[in-house]
Design a protein around this motif. Structure first.
Motif, PDB file in Angstrom:
ATOM      1  N   ASP A 139       0.749  -1.159  -0.053  1.00 47.12           N
ATOM      2  CA  ASP A 139       0.029  -0.074  -0.081  1.00 47.12           C
ATOM      3  C   ASP A 139       0.786   1.365  -0.047  1.00 47.12           C
ATOM      4  N   LEU A 143       1.025   4.350  -2.641  1.00 47.25           N
ATOM      5  CA  LEU A 143       0.782   5.594  -2.652  1.00 47.25           C
ATOM      6  C   LEU A 143       1.823   6.612  -2.564  1.00 47.25           C
ATOM      7  N   LYS A 144       3.300   5.982  -2.720  1.00 47.06           N
ATOM      8  CA  LYS A 144       4.405   7.050  -3.017  1.00 47.06           C
ATOM      9  C   LYS A 144       4.468   7.079  -4.508  1.00 47.06           C
ATOM     10  N   GLN A 148       1.042  10.539  -3.162  1.00 42.88           N
ATOM     11  CA  GLN A 148       0.390  10.805  -2.362  1.00 42.88           C
ATOM     12  C   GLN A 148       1.067  10.881  -0.920  1.00 42.88           C
ATOM     13  N   GLU A 154       7.693   6.912   3.218  1.00 40.10           N
ATOM     14  CA  GLU A 154       7.581   5.467   2.243  1.00 40.10           C
ATOM     15  C   GLU A 154       8.941   4.814   3.068  1.00 40.10           C
TER      16      GLU A 154
END
Length: 299
Positions: A139, A143-144, A148, A154
């Motif tokens: 996840d 996202l990275k 986001q 991260e």
């Protein structure tokens, strides 16, 4: 061996947790929250899961709760969690993963560790590694990639996951009857190390000694390592599809230099994209089991 199998004697547990054996015996008699198995000599043997439960209880005591209050909290929490798990077991592991991920994205590693201990008290090591830590890792990578979260978010989250998996790795004993395995994360950067770490954990749970070579290791150093270790199997993990060709070339070189060493390749898409001349290990525990059984049973 699963996380519910007894493997620690009371002296080992006492040393790991920093409490007296007599205290452990008293907790067992009075509260019955931990019931270790017994070996043929009658000695107590504690499982990995019971170790995590005891660790959780001790943390509560250190926070000011009495042991009786800590046990009540644990039983209440376990009862609520079990009721949820009966209805939506997979959803609950995902909920835990999301809660841990959120804590890490807020740079709150203490809360993340508390939630992870809760996961270990409810589920096996295998399930937590795959369905909690694995989900968090994937996840956060997504996202990275979508910009986001920051690189700092991260890094902290990925480091937490990798550290926890490596810690679990060291908890399993080695069976010297099995050949050694060396794994190599190919490439100069650690773009995707989750499958590599989970595979090493899988092998260690089976009792195999695993030596992991991380990213950035040169081929010359790999050859030196193989000469010194003399493993039964060498597994290269690629991190992107464009690495398959150079990995294939490297395996050709290693096969000529070390004809007695088995060679295999791993990666998230190894079954779909691997070349015919490379041996894929698969992309999950079911396929890893099949690969391992085939290798260990081969002449």
């Amino acid at each position: 061996m699963t996380s519910r199998d007894g493997k620690y004697n009371i002296k080992a547990i006492s040393t790991k947790l920093g409490i007296q054996p007599g205290t452990l015996r008293a907790w067992e008699r009075r509260y019955k929250v931990i019931q270790p198995t017994r070996n043929t000599a009658g000695h107590r043997l504690y499982s990995e899961q019971q170790l995590h439960v005891l660790h959780w209880l001790i943390e509560k005591v250190n926070q000011g709760f009495t042991i009786g209050q800590a046990v009540e909290l644990f039983e209440k929490d376990k009862k609520q969690s079990n009721q949820t798990a009966v209805q939506i077991n997979d959803d609950y592991t995902y909920q835990l993963a999301c809660e841990i991920k959120q804590a890490l994205l807020q740079f709150n590693e203490y809360e993340a560790s508390q939630l992870l201990n809760k996961a270990f008290s409810l589920y096996s090591i295998e399930k937590v590694a795959q369905d909690v830590l694995g989900v968090i890792y994937q996840d956060v990578k997504a996202l990275k990639e979508a910009n986001q979260i920051t690189a700092a978010h991260e890094y902290v989250t990925a480091s937490f996951v990798e550290t926890k998996i490596k810690h679990l790795f060291l908890a399993f004993p080695i069976d010297g009857r099995f050949p050694r395995v060396v794994t190599w994360l190919y490439g100069k950067e650690k773009q995707n190390s989750l499958q590599w770490l989970l595979f090493a954990l899988f092998l260690r749970q089976k009792g195999l000694e695993v030596i992991n070579l991380g990213e950035g290791i040169s081929l010359d150093d790999v050859e030196t390592m193989i000469r010194e270790v003399n493993p039964g199997m060498f597994v290269t993990f690629y991190q992107s599809i464009d690495q398959i060709e150079p990995v294939s070339s490297i395996h050709c070189t290693l096969d000529k230099l070390f004809p007695r060493v088995g060679l295999a390749i791993g990666g998230e898409k190894s079954l779909q994209h691997v070349r015919a001349d490379l041996v894929p290990i698969g992309s999950g525990q079911i396929e890893w089991d099949e690969w391992l059984n085939n290798w260990l049973s081969s002449p």
